[in-house]
Design a protein around this motif. Structure first.
Motif, mmCIF file in Angstrom:
data_model
loop_
_atom_site.group_PDB
_atom_site.id
_atom_site.type_symbol
_atom_site.label_atom_id
_atom_site.label_comp_id
_atom_site.label_asym_id
_atom_site.label_seq_id
_atom_site.Cartn_x
_atom_site.Cartn_y
_atom_site.Cartn_z
ATOM 1 N N HIS A 8 0.769 -1.257 0.037
ATOM 2 C CA HIS A 8 0.080 0.167 -0.018
ATOM 3 C C HIS A 8 0.931 1.190 -0.090
ATOM 4 O O HIS A 8 1.622 1.408 1.124
ATOM 5 C CB HIS A 8 -0.978 0.088 1.193
ATOM 6 N N GLU A 10 1.425 4.751 0.823
ATOM 7 C CA GLU A 10 1.097 6.079 1.367
ATOM 8 C C GLU A 10 1.414 7.235 0.978
ATOM 9 O O GLU A 10 1.046 8.334 1.248
ATOM 10 C CB GLU A 10 1.386 5.655 3.046
ATOM 11 N N LYS A 66 6.658 5.796 0.658
ATOM 12 C CA LYS A 66 6.327 5.099 1.800
ATOM 13 C C LYS A 66 5.373 3.924 1.843
ATOM 14 O O LYS A 66 4.304 4.067 1.112
ATOM 15 C CB LYS A 66 5.843 6.011 2.896
ATOM 16 N N ARG A 68 3.409 0.404 3.005
ATOM 17 C CA ARG A 68 2.673 -0.554 4.208
ATOM 18 C C ARG A 68 2.337 -1.607 3.745
ATOM 19 O O ARG A 68 1.755 -2.044 2.672
ATOM 20 C CB ARG A 68 1.540 0.364 4.896
ATOM 21 N N GLU A 70 0.763 -5.468 3.739
ATOM 22 C CA GLU A 70 -0.345 -6.306 4.098
ATOM 23 C C GLU A 70 0.132 -7.659 3.491
ATOM 24 O O GLU A 70 0.272 -8.127 2.608
ATOM 25 C CB GLU A 70 -1.587 -5.889 3.652
ATOM 26 N N ASN A 87 10.248 -0.059 9.699
ATOM 27 C CA ASN A 87 9.622 0.187 10.789
ATOM 28 C C ASN A 87 10.756 1.168 11.552
ATOM 29 O O ASN A 87 11.019 0.908 12.991
ATOM 30 C CB ASN A 87 9.510 -1.251 11.620
ATOM 31 N N ASP A 101 3.009 -8.535 8.215
ATOM 32 C CA ASP A 101 1.987 -7.835 8.147
ATOM 33 C C ASP A 101 2.067 -6.519 9.003
ATOM 34 O O ASP A 101 2.420 -6.585 10.131
ATOM 35 C CB ASP A 101 0.771 -8.538 8.650
ATOM 36 N N GLY A 102 1.661 -5.553 8.381
ATOM 37 C CA GLY A 102 1.684 -3.967 8.887
ATOM 38 C C GLY A 102 3.163 -3.254 9.057
ATOM 39 O O GLY A 102 3.134 -2.169 9.657
ATOM 40 N N ASP A 103 4.167 -4.006 8.484
ATOM 41 C CA ASP A 103 5.418 -3.346 8.446
ATOM 42 C C ASP A 103 5.277 -2.117 7.544
ATOM 43 O O ASP A 103 4.516 -2.130 6.523
ATOM 44 C CB ASP A 103 6.564 -4.405 8.072
ATOM 45 N N VAL A 104 6.353 -1.241 7.813
ATOM 46 C CA VAL A 104 6.059 0.069 6.900
ATOM 47 C C VAL A 104 7.803 0.290 6.208
ATOM 48 O O VAL A 104 8.803 0.205 7.320
ATOM 49 C CB VAL A 104 6.003 1.056 7.572
ATOM 50 N N ARG A 106 10.101 2.858 4.351
ATOM 51 C CA ARG A 106 10.189 4.217 3.938
ATOM 52 C C ARG A 106 11.781 4.607 3.557
ATOM 53 O O ARG A 106 12.607 3.949 3.980
ATOM 54 C CB ARG A 106 9.786 5.275 4.977
#
Length: 284
Positions: A8, A10, A66, A68, A70, A87, A101-104, A106
């Motif tokens: 995703h 962002e 950035k 994200r 899933e 993260n 899952d949920g890691d970001v 950037r």
């Protein structure tokens, strides 16, 4: 077993696109080859995650997105150092990275180079046109241009892939490009020595179609010539005396004199020049 990893976006960064090796065989229809700018980095990224070397990747330019995640999967980063963090913790290039899952992910400051390549292990669900996913804005295909809030899915596999590769692109003489005289090299006359001996800088007008140099020469007489075939690596001389190095998305024909051609092996170096960087041509 397989699963799905969804990226995703962002934010998108300056210019993030989905790229592969481009489209060959359509230049007679005025379709540029396109594809990744740094081929070695592209192939290495896919090797690190166990993909075929022609699997699509993300090409991230100067300022990264950035993302994200899933789901879970494996990725790798190669090419330029744009200060990637997962993260909030710095991650290395040229090794396999596991994301959950949920890691970001950037990016930050561009420390070295211009373009980073992000590979994800698995089968990418992306639109193709004429056998390639690479966007070509000049001909209207924008399918691979990443926009804010886009979601990109990859069908993943549970098979482990834990690798680290030292980049084989030498950092020695990274600003030196070998050139040969082009078909209209005679247009330079005595200025050929200026081209191959002088120091040149990359203009901020550069993009995937062409790398424009800030250096220029005085053109005494304009050259009338029939539009002729061109390809990435050709150096054109404009009527205003400016040098333009044609890049991956360049047109297939052009009317400016083709004064030089860059060695194909040095084109990956060209991909990593940033605006303001100095480069030197040497006769091959």
């Amino acid at each position: 077993m397989s699963g799905k990893l969804i990226m995703h976006f962002e934010s998108t960064g300056l210019h993030t696109t989905i790229q592969d090796g481009g489209r060959s065989g359509f230049q007679d229809q005025a379709v540029p080859v396109g594809g990744v700018m740094d081929r070695a980095a592209y192939q290495l990224a896919n090797q690190l995650v166990g993909n075929r070397v022609d699997t699509p990747v993300l090409e991230v330019t100067l300022s990264g997105p950035k993302i994200r995640f899933e789901g879970a999967g494996q990725l790798a980063l190669t090419g330029g150092d744009l200060s990637p963090e997962l993260n909030g913790v710095s991650v290395s290039r040229y090794e396999t990275i596991v994301v959950g899952d949920g890691d970001v992910l950037r990016f930050g400051e561009a420390v070295e180079g211009c373009r980073t390549y992000l590979a994800v292990r698995g089968e990418w669900d992306v639109l193709q046109w004429m056998g390639s996913v690479s966007p070509l804005p000049a001909v209207g295909f924008l399918g691979g241009v990443i926009r804010k809030r886009d979601a990109l899915a990859v069908k993943t596999t549970n098979l482990p892939c834990d690798q680290m590769i030292e980049p084989f692109v030498s950092r020695e003489n990274k600003n030196v490009l070998r050139v040969w005289p082009g078909p209209e090299a005679n247009c330079l006359g005595e200025d050929w020595s200026y081209l191959v001996l002088g120091a040149h800088r990359v203009s901020n007008q550069s993009n995937r179609m062409g790398i424009t140099l800030t250096s220029a020469i005085q053109v005494e007489h304009s050259v009338d010539m029939i539009s002729s075939g061109v390809f990435p690596g050709v150096i054109q001389l404009t009527s205003g005396g400016q040098f333009i190095i044609l890049a991956a998305d360049s047109q297939t024909t052009g009317g400016y004199p083709r004064v030089a051609v860059i060695a194909d092996e040095d084109m990956d170096k060209l991909a990593q020049f940033r605006p303001g960087d100095e480069l030197i041509f040497v006769e091959g």
